[in-house]
Structure formats: structure tokens, C-alpha cells
Design a protein around this motif. Structure first.
Motif, PDB file in Angstrom:
ATOM      1  N   UNK A 120      14.694  -6.086   5.229  1.00  0.00           N
ATOM      2  CA  UNK A 120      13.867  -5.285   4.191  1.00  0.00           C
ATOM      3  C   UNK A 120      12.893  -6.250   3.371  1.00  0.00           C
ATOM      4  N   UNK A 121      11.740  -5.977   2.945  1.00  0.00           N
ATOM      5  CA  UNK A 121      10.737  -6.730   2.103  1.00  0.00           C
ATOM      6  C   UNK A 121      11.760  -6.927   0.602  1.00  0.00           C
ATOM      7  N   UNK A 122      12.502  -6.057   0.300  1.00  0.00           N
ATOM      8  CA  UNK A 122      13.083  -6.216  -1.005  1.00  0.00           C
ATOM      9  C   UNK A 122      13.933  -7.412  -1.132  1.00  0.00           C
ATOM     10  N   UNK A 123      14.301  -8.105  -0.066  1.00  0.00           N
ATOM     11  CA  UNK A 123      15.059  -9.439   0.010  1.00  0.00           C
ATOM     12  C   UNK A 123      14.007 -10.479  -0.363  1.00  0.00           C
ATOM     13  N   UNK A 137      10.503 -16.630   8.187  1.00  0.00           N
ATOM     14  CA  UNK A 137       9.443 -17.365   7.399  1.00  0.00           C
ATOM     15  C   UNK A 137       8.067 -16.563   7.876  1.00  0.00           C
ATOM     16  N   UNK A 138       8.052 -15.991   9.029  1.00  0.00           N
ATOM     17  CA  UNK A 138       6.925 -15.143   9.259  1.00  0.00           C
ATOM     18  C   UNK A 138       7.102 -13.973   8.439  1.00  0.00           C
ATOM     19  N   UNK A 139       7.876 -13.254   8.076  1.00  0.00           N
ATOM     20  CA  UNK A 139       7.962 -12.093   7.263  1.00  0.00           C
ATOM     21  C   UNK A 139       7.750 -12.444   5.772  1.00  0.00           C
ATOM     22  N   UNK A 140       8.153 -13.910   5.468  1.00  0.00           N
ATOM     23  CA  UNK A 140       7.791 -14.285   4.105  1.00  0.00           C
ATOM     24  C   UNK A 140       6.151 -14.332   3.934  1.00  0.00           C
ATOM     25  N   UNK A 141       5.582 -15.005   4.799  1.00  0.00           N
ATOM     26  CA  UNK A 141       4.184 -15.187   4.989  1.00  0.00           C
ATOM     27  C   UNK A 141       3.628 -13.933   4.879  1.00  0.00           C
ATOM     28  N   UNK A 142       3.953 -12.911   5.494  1.00  0.00           N
ATOM     29  CA  UNK A 142       3.177 -11.622   5.275  1.00  0.00           C
ATOM     30  C   UNK A 142       3.432 -11.124   4.055  1.00  0.00           C
ATOM     31  N   UNK A 143       4.672 -11.308   3.392  1.00  0.00           N
ATOM     32  CA  UNK A 143       4.869 -10.491   2.207  1.00  0.00           C
ATOM     33  C   UNK A 143       3.894 -11.574   1.056  1.00  0.00           C
ATOM     34  N   UNK A 144       4.077 -12.644   1.131  1.00  0.00           N
ATOM     35  CA  UNK A 144       3.223 -13.395   0.301  1.00  0.00           C
ATOM     36  C   UNK A 144       1.652 -12.971   0.406  1.00  0.00           C
ATOM     37  N   UNK A 145       1.372 -12.838   1.584  1.00  0.00           N
ATOM     38  CA  UNK A 145      -0.058 -12.358   1.791  1.00  0.00           C
ATOM     39  C   UNK A 145      -0.454 -10.945   1.103  1.00  0.00           C
ATOM     40  N   UNK A 146       0.456 -10.108   1.315  1.00  0.00           N
ATOM     41  CA  UNK A 146       0.538  -8.862   0.602  1.00  0.00           C
ATOM     42  C   UNK A 146       0.360  -9.077  -1.001  1.00  0.00           C
ATOM     43  N   UNK A 147       1.375  -9.775  -1.524  1.00  0.00           N
ATOM     44  CA  UNK A 147       1.550  -9.845  -2.999  1.00  0.00           C
ATOM     45  C   UNK A 147      -0.093 -10.722  -3.484  1.00  0.00           C
ATOM     46  N   UNK A 148      -0.750 -11.455  -2.650  1.00  0.00           N
ATOM     47  CA  UNK A 148      -1.832 -12.318  -3.087  1.00  0.00           C
ATOM     48  C   UNK A 148      -3.035 -11.285  -3.107  1.00  0.00           C
ATOM     49  N   UNK A 185     -10.273   0.532  -6.390  1.00  0.00           N
ATOM     50  CA  UNK A 185     -10.163   1.347  -5.297  1.00  0.00           C
ATOM     51  C   UNK A 185      -9.991   0.863  -3.965  1.00  0.00           C
ATOM     52  N   UNK A 186      -9.826  -0.434  -3.953  1.00  0.00           N
ATOM     53  CA  UNK A 186      -9.686  -1.283  -2.480  1.00  0.00           C
ATOM     54  C   UNK A 186      -8.181  -1.721  -2.265  1.00  0.00           C
ATOM     55  N   UNK A 187      -7.408  -1.368  -2.887  1.00  0.00           N
ATOM     56  CA  UNK A 187      -5.921  -1.713  -2.499  1.00  0.00           C
ATOM     57  C   UNK A 187      -5.521  -1.045  -1.210  1.00  0.00           C
ATOM     58  N   UNK A 188      -5.902   0.162  -0.882  1.00  0.00           N
ATOM     59  CA  UNK A 188      -5.580   0.958   0.318  1.00  0.00           C
ATOM     60  C   UNK A 188      -6.287  -0.023   1.523  1.00  0.00           C
ATOM     61  N   UNK A 189      -7.489  -0.323   1.371  1.00  0.00           N
ATOM     62  CA  UNK A 189      -8.309  -1.048   2.383  1.00  0.00           C
ATOM     63  C   UNK A 189      -7.931  -2.433   2.691  1.00  0.00           C
ATOM     64  N   UNK A 190      -7.381  -3.123   1.782  1.00  0.00           N
ATOM     65  CA  UNK A 190      -6.890  -4.449   1.876  1.00  0.00           C
ATOM     66  C   UNK A 190      -5.474  -4.311   2.268  1.00  0.00           C
ATOM     67  N   UNK A 191      -4.763  -3.674   1.909  1.00  0.00           N
ATOM     68  CA  UNK A 191      -3.166  -3.557   2.347  1.00  0.00           C
ATOM     69  C   UNK A 191      -2.955  -2.501   3.092  1.00  0.00           C
ATOM     70  N   UNK A 192      -2.780  -2.945   4.249  1.00  0.00           N
ATOM     71  CA  UNK A 192      -2.335  -1.967   5.178  1.00  0.00           C
ATOM     72  C   UNK A 192      -0.788  -1.680   5.454  1.00  0.00           C
ATOM     73  N   UNK A 193      -0.325  -1.138   4.426  1.00  0.00           N
ATOM     74  CA  UNK A 193       1.121  -0.894   4.162  1.00  0.00           C
ATOM     75  C   UNK A 193       1.454   0.302   3.615  1.00  0.00           C
ATOM     76  N   UNK A 194       2.663   0.700   3.537  1.00  0.00           N
ATOM     77  CA  UNK A 194       2.855   1.841   2.908  1.00  0.00           C
ATOM     78  C   UNK A 194       2.868   1.915   1.492  1.00  0.00           C
ATOM     79  N   UNK A 195       2.747   3.113   0.689  1.00  0.00           N
ATOM     80  CA  UNK A 195       2.850   3.112  -0.610  1.00  0.00           C
ATOM     81  C   UNK A 195       3.831   2.327  -1.366  1.00  0.00           C
ATOM     82  N   UNK A 196       5.102   2.731  -1.046  1.00  0.00           N
ATOM     83  CA  UNK A 196       6.130   1.895  -1.317  1.00  0.00           C
ATOM     84  C   UNK A 196       6.130   0.277  -1.299  1.00  0.00           C
ATOM     85  N   UNK A 197       5.673  -0.176  -0.148  1.00  0.00           N
ATOM     86  CA  UNK A 197       5.465  -1.635  -0.082  1.00  0.00           C
ATOM     87  C   UNK A 197       4.246  -2.237  -0.985  1.00  0.00           C
ATOM     88  N   UNK A 198       3.184  -1.176  -1.169  1.00  0.00           N
ATOM     89  CA  UNK A 198       2.343  -1.635  -1.988  1.00  0.00           C
ATOM     90  C   UNK A 198       2.602  -1.657  -3.694  1.00  0.00           C
TER      91      UNK A 198
END
Length: 719
Positions: free
Chosen positions: A274-277, A311-322, A338-351
Motif C-alpha cells: 500500500x502507498x501508506x508505506x 523502487x518502481x512503486x516509490x517512483x510512481x508515488x513521488x511522481x503523484x506527489x510532485x 481544477x486539473x488535479x483529476x486530469x493530471x492524477x489518474x488515481x483514486x480520490x483517497x490516493x490523491x
């Protein structure tokens, strides 16, 4: 009948069934309505997004025997009921879930990865020359994985693509369109397919789960869609695998059961965490807690997770945070622009999770974190100890948090305000700049005061102190946090006071100048220790020039960096102070006396070290001192010189001269007589060689390198 996977069972049969490719389906439907049919199409894009599916639907629409506008076919969509539509569709979905496998003689789908040679291309060219059957209008060739075709095969197809028969249509599906030759691409219409959006994949998965009677929540569907990474086929394949491993819940009537999917089961199936880690790891990075970062990494690796996958998951998580930082995404998941949903293709909890992490760091820090983890992910592919490299990559994130940008460090340095007092004169190495201070005077050897002047080599230039910048580029970055105990040490200015007032003797030309002591203002700079000055004894009022000071005096155009403190040294030499001063200034009057003293010092050192032959060679040689260099012209030949004056003897001689303040020793062998005679021959007056000898550059080269002119080439025009 045999089980059919979800990706084939729910394969679209109409343009309207295709998810996420509206720009392609709309264009093709308009082309069918206007009868603007091209003879070549290239469908390119990500895997599993509908390239081959749309090619089949287009082929069915082109050869559909039902007229457009009839009740069975109101639009340009294929009717799916005629013979051609049933034959073209490799798996025609019926209402009773019965599938018919069939094939059309006029629509041929070829795997280009297998049939990729020139012979296959020639066979295909021969097939396309025959007309279609009476029930079909076009003869269509669909080439899947078209980038695998060889260059020779493309050349064999080139003429047919340029002037095809009226009934021939080619469709190329590929994931690498850049590998298709430009001559082929220019003869076809190119459609670039997009990756399917997360919401579209989630909607299709919800539709399929309802059809299959699967119990699943929205969070689990979002996790499946994220695992698909923009590919509908990948998401359906993972969902098919999850259904097979899910527990079966009995139905209420007891007649059967249905699968139940949950997020934990899918993460375990995919080998992800999980991304909580990663949120907890970055919180430890923000707190400068290396121990907690290493503990979290150890727990993940001990649990059996792959270092490359982590490492791949960490890269994706850092990209989402950026992206959350760039889009100004708030912690409640709402974006100001109003561009958060367009740039972040993740669930609202992960956003919201990504927004919480982005609030801890600046945009620059997140960019550096992402760069480090991307490099770590690349290195894990060819490293042996993947665990160590993954731990090192996480530890670098903590170290990056401790860095201070050079702009911020410079912006915190106080700059003297206009009108503030500054130093008098210029110290050797001040970079050629001179500043003045009211009330400071300098005294000559006669005691008369003189105006402040710049040190030789400073260029005589005077500059005003620069003004302090109006603002710091980092004043508004309040999100930056410094580790405890390090921020104050790095940002607080440290005051280094000037040395105790005492007379500092200097040498300018042949005159000794004593600069009057003057209190210098406090200088705020980096923490560099200030050595205590060493006062010279009364018997030696002059100091031996250091290498830097001597270079400044003899080369006035050399600019050196500004020193932050001054040092003095006590002269330890058998020379007299007067001779030392003359030697430092390069005065020729006492050059012979200084040379004799240097020669005596070297001979004594060699005699003490039992180097008798070398001592005799130095005694018979001719010594010349200039610019802190001792040039020794020996009577030995070039062959005998390294034998008599061996490396040990040379080392002893250099050490003795260094103690005497002479920095360089040059040993010259005895000159040969024929060479000297050749050099002494005068050049003929008016010749090219005589004119070359008169050139200033040639004379300077002869003076510096004892050069000899052997050949002169006249490149002037002879007109």
C-alpha cells in the motif's frame, strides 16, 4: 464450451463499445459516412487499448452487406448480423453467450512478428492483386505488430502501397510507429491511440463485474485500474486472475456462489504494498529520521517484496506527489485550478495521500527525490546487491533534505550598505579590486604618509560594494524544514574579526613599505578558522615572500581569489635579510651573492648526506637566480648528468633550496660546441630569416626557451 477470458469475452464489436478512443472512432465513422476511405491505415499506441479491435470493426463496417439507413443498420456501424460481419468477427458475442469462431476470405489478419520477411511480403502482394468475393467490397489485410517487418519486406510492399488496386486496404497495428519507414507512413493515415483514462477503466470494470456477479468495492476496482496502467486488456487480465484467487461466497438461495474481491488480496496477488508505506517513509525523510527510513525498508524487503518493484512503486508515488504539488492539490482532494483529476489518474483517497506528502516538501525537493529514485530504479536492473542499492537510494533522500541551495546561502549573506567603511589598500589575492576607508594612511620607508594605493598586480581598479538584493528567492518557501542542529549552523552568519593590529611589512619593488595598522570591520563569511599571526623578530623586519605574493608582484595581471584571512611566516634561511629582500624582488645587483649563498647551502647539504660527487658537480657549476628559480649550468654531459646528480642528490638539493626560499631548481647539461657554433652564425641581412629574427614574438621565444630557428617559410604573396 471452453472458458473464455474476460478480455476476449467482452471485446468490443462496435465503435461505440470502444472505451477511451473517441477521437479515432469519430473520425472513422465520419470517413465511412463521407465515403472517404484510405487505402492504408496505421494504428499506433499503448498495448491493450483497442488497435486491432478497431481494425476489425472498420473491416466489418467496410464489408457489411446491410445498407446504411436500414432498420438493421441505421448508422455506419456494422450490423453484426450479415454473413460478412459474422465471418470477420473472430468472436461474435451473442445474447446467449454462445461464441462462434469463423474467418473471412476477404479479411486476412496476419501476425507480422512471424511473417516478417521479404518472401511473406511478396506472397501478400500476390494475394492483394486478386479481387474479393462477390459478397465483399474490399480485400483487407490487417498486419499486427507491424514494426517487426524487415526493411526488405517494407520495400517489397512499397510499390503496392503507393498504387494499390481499388479494392485493397492495408491496416497496420503497432506499438512502435517510429520503426516503420517514413516512406510507408507518408502513404498511410496515422491514428495515434491514447492510454485509457482511469475513470473509463473503472467504469468498464464495474460493468463487467455486474455482468459476472462479482462483489467488489470502488477502491478495489480503482486498484485494478491503476494496475492496468492505461491498458484495458491488462486491467481485465489482472481482474480475471483476481477472480480466480478470490473466495467464493454462497448465494442466498444456495444454488451457487459469486467471487468477492478486496484490495489486500489484489496487492498480495500483484506483489505490491500500500502507498501508506511510502507516505510513512517520506514523513521520516521530512523528520530527518534515517533510522526510521531504514527500518521501513528492512520490513518491506524482509516480507519478500522485490527491491525493483518497491523502487518502481516509490517512483510512481513521488511522481503523484510532485503532480499534486504542481496542481496545488489540497489535502481534501480538491484542486484550486481544477486539473488535479486530469493530471492524477488515481483514486480520490490516493490523491489526498499524495497531497499530504506534497505539503511536506517544495517542488524542487520532490523533483530531486524523483530523480534519485529513478536512477536507483535503473541501477537495480543490473546490480547484484539490489537490497543495498535500494536502501542507499532511500538514504539519499534524507541527505538531500539536509542540503541548502547556494542561492539561499548567498541571499543570507549581509552586504555592506552604501557609505559603510571598508578596508584600505588591497591584499595580495584580492582579485584586482581596491577599496578605501576614511582615515587610513600608508607610510613609506622615510615615514612620510602617502595616499592609499593598490598592491602591485591588482590593476589599480576601485569598485564600490554591491548592494544587498531586494528580496531572497526563497523567502516565500515556508515549506522548507531544516534538521535540528543543522539549520542554525548553516544559515547563521559567523563573524571573523581581523587579526590583531601590528605592522605588516610589505615589499614593493625595491622599497620596503609598512602599512599602518587599521581596524577592519567584521566580515561575515563561512566558518573558517583564523590562525594567530606570528610576529617577526626585531632582527628580521622583512618576511620572505610566499609563492602567491611573489607571483602577484612579478605578474601584475594575475588576479587571485580574495582570501578570508592572512598568514605570516618567519624566514628561516642562512641569507641575510638584505640579500633576501634583493632576491625576492629579483634585483640583479645582489644576484651573484645570493647565488653563491644558495650554492654553498646545497653543497653543505649534499656533503652532510655523503653525496660527494654531486656536491663537486654543484661546486663546479655556474649558478643563476631569477624569479625564485635556481638555474644550474653544469659541466656534465646530458648522459652523465642524471648519473652524477642522482635522484636522491637532486631531492636533497631541492629541499635545501626550498628551506632557503627558492622554489625551483633547473639543472642544465654542458652545451655542445657544434650547436653553439651553429647558433652564432649571423643571418644574411635582408633575408627572410633576418626578418623573422626581428619579430618580437620570435625574440621572446628565443629569450624564454633558448630557441633556435632552423627553417623559415615565407607565406607572403609574391605579387
Amino acid at each position: 464450451m471452453a472458458y473464455q477470458v474476460l478480455a476476449r469475452k467482452y471485446r468490443p464489436q462496435l465503435f461505440s463499445d470502444v472505451i477511451g478512443q473517441d477521437h479515432v472512432t469519430r473520425t472513422l465513422l465520419n470517413a465511412l459516412a463521407q465515403n472517404r476511405i484510405a487505402h492504408g491505415y496505421i494504428f499506433s499506441g499503448h498495448r491493450g487499448i483497442g488497435k486491432t479491435t478497431i481494425a476489425r470493426i472498420l473491416a466489418a463496417a467496410l464489408n457489411c452487406s446491410t445498407p446504411v439507413g436500414s432498420p438493421e443498420r441505421p448508422t455506419e456501424e456494422p450490423c453484426r448480423g450479415c454473413v460478412n460481419c459474422r465471418e470477420i468477427s473472430s468472436a461474435s458475442r451473442q445474447e446467449n453467450s454462445i461464441f462462434e469462431e469463423s474467418h473471412s476470405f476477404d479479411v486476412e489478419e496476419i501476425d507480422a512478428a512471424t511473417n516478417r520477411g521479404i518472401d511473406d511480403a511478396r506472397l501478400l502482394t500476390a494475394k492483394i492483386q486478386t479481387r474479393p468475393t462477390n459478397k465483399s467490397k474490399y480485400k483487407i489485410i490487417i498486419l499486427d505488430e507491424a514494426h517487426q517487418i524487415t526493411d526488405a519486406a517494407w520495400n517489397a510492399l512499397l510499390k503496392t502501397l503507393e498504387e494499390p488496386p481499388d479494392w485493397a486496404i492495408f491496416m497496420f497495428a503497432t506499438t512502435q510507429p517510429e520503426d516503420i519507414p517514413q516512406t510507408i507512413r507518408s502513404r498511410c493515415q496515422h491514428f495515434s491511440f491514447h492510454a485509457v483514462k482511469l475513470d473509463d477503466i473503472v467504469g468498464q470494470l464495474r460493468f463487467i463485474s455486474d455482468k459476472e456477479a462479482i462483489t467488489v468495492d470502488d477502491a478495489t476496482l480503482t486498484l485494478l485500474a491503476e494496475a492496468g496502467d492505461g491498458s484495458m486488456r491488462d486491467a481485465l487480465s489482472i481482474m480475471d486472475q483476481a477472480i480466480a484467487s478470490a473466495p467464493i461466497e454462497p448465494s442466498a438461495d444456495g444454488t451457487g456462489g459469486h467471487a468477492r474481491l478486496d484490495a489486500a488480496q489484489i496487492r498480495e496477488l500483484m506483489g505490491t504494498v500500500p502507498n501508506a508505506v511510502f507516505e510513512r517513509i517520506l514523513e521520516a525523510v521530512n523528520a530527518n529520521n534515517s533510522a526510521e527510513v531504514m527500518t521501513a525498508a528492512n520490513q518491506l524487503l524482509d516480507a519478500g517484496n522485490s527491491a525493483a518493484q518497491l523502487a518502481r512503486q516509490c517512483v510512481r508515488y513521488l511522481r503523484n506527489a510532485l503532480i499534486a504539488k504542481i496542481a496545488n492539490l489540497s489535502v481534501d482532494g480538491e484542486s484550486a485550478e481544477g486539473v488535479g483529476n486530469e493530471l492524477l489518474q488515481i483514486s480520490p483517497d490516493e490523491q489526498r495521500r499524495a497531497a499530504r506528502t506534497a505539503a511536506l516538501f517544495s517542488e524542487e525537493e520532490l523533483s530531486r527525490f524523483l530523480q534519485v529514485m529513478l536512477r536507483t530504479f535503473d541501477e537495480l536492473g543490473y546490480r547484484q546487491e539490489q537490497r543495498f542499492h535500494f536502501e542507499l537510494g532511500l538514504l539519499k533522500l534524507v541527505h538531500l533534505r539536509r542540503l541548502l541551495p547556494i542561492e539561499e546561502a548567498l541571499s543570507q549573506l549581509p552586504i555592506a550598505k552604501p557609505g559603510a567603511p571598508s578596508m584600505t589598500g588591497s591584499h595580495p589575492g584580492m582579485g584586482g579590486k581596491t577599496t578605501s576607508k576614511p582615515g587610513a594612511t600608508s607610510t613609506t620607508s622615510s615615514g612620510a604618509p602617502s595616499m592609499p594605493e593598490s598592491h602591485p598586480g591588482m590593476g589599480g581598479r576601485s569598485t564600490a560594494a554591491p548592494t544587498r538584493p531586494a528580496f531572497s528567492p526563497f523567502q516565500q518557501d515556508n515549506s522548507r524544514r531544516r534538521p535540528e542542529g543543522t539549520a542554525s549552523a548553516m544559515s547563521a552568519p559567523i563573524s571573523i574579526s581581523a587579526a590583531a593590529p601590528h605592522v605588516i611589512p610589505e615589499t614593493r619593488g625595491a622599497n620596503a613599505v609598512a602599512v599602518a595598522p587599521a581596524a577592519r570591520p567584521a566580515i561575515e563569511t563561512l566558518p573558517i578558522p583564523t590562525p594567530a599571526p606570528v610576529l617577526l623578530p626585531e632582527s628580521m623586519p622583512l618576511i620572505a615572500p610566499s609563492r602567491v605574493e611573489d607571483r602577484i608582484e612579478r605578474q601584475p595581471d594575475v588576479a587571485l581569489p580574495t582570501p578570508v584571512f592572512e598568514t605570516t611566516a618567519v624566514l628561516t634561511s642562512p641569507f641575510t635579510p638584505h640579500a633576501a629582500a634583493k632576491l625576492a624582488t629579483g634585483s640583479p645587483t645582489l644576484n651573484s651573492d645570493a647565488a653563491s649563498m644558495a650554492q654553498h647551502t646545497v653543497i653543505e647539504a649534499l656533503t652532510t648526506a655523503a653525496q660527494t660527487s654531486a656536491a663537486e658537480a654543484f661546486a663546479d657549476a655556474t649558478w643563476t637566480l631569477a624569479d625564485n628559480e635556481a638555474r644550474v649550468q653544469t659541466a656534465l654531459s646530458k648522459t652523465m648528468l642524471p648519473i652524477v646528480i642522482n635522484p636522491d642528490a637532486e631531492r636533497i638539493a631541492r629541499a635545501a633550496l626550498r628551506d632557503a626560499g627558492i622554489l625551483k631548481l633547473t639543472l642544465l647539461p654542458g652545451a655542445a660546441a657544434p650547436t653553439a657554433a651553429k647558433k652564432s652564425r649571423p643571418a644574411r641581412t635582408g633575408s627572410v630569416q633576418a626578418k623573422a629574427l626581428e619579430h618580437p614574438m620570435v625574440q621572446q621565444a628565443q629569450k624564454l626557451f633558448a630557441a633556435e630557428i632552423q627553417t623559415v617559410i615565407d607565406l607572403r604573396d609574391n605579387d
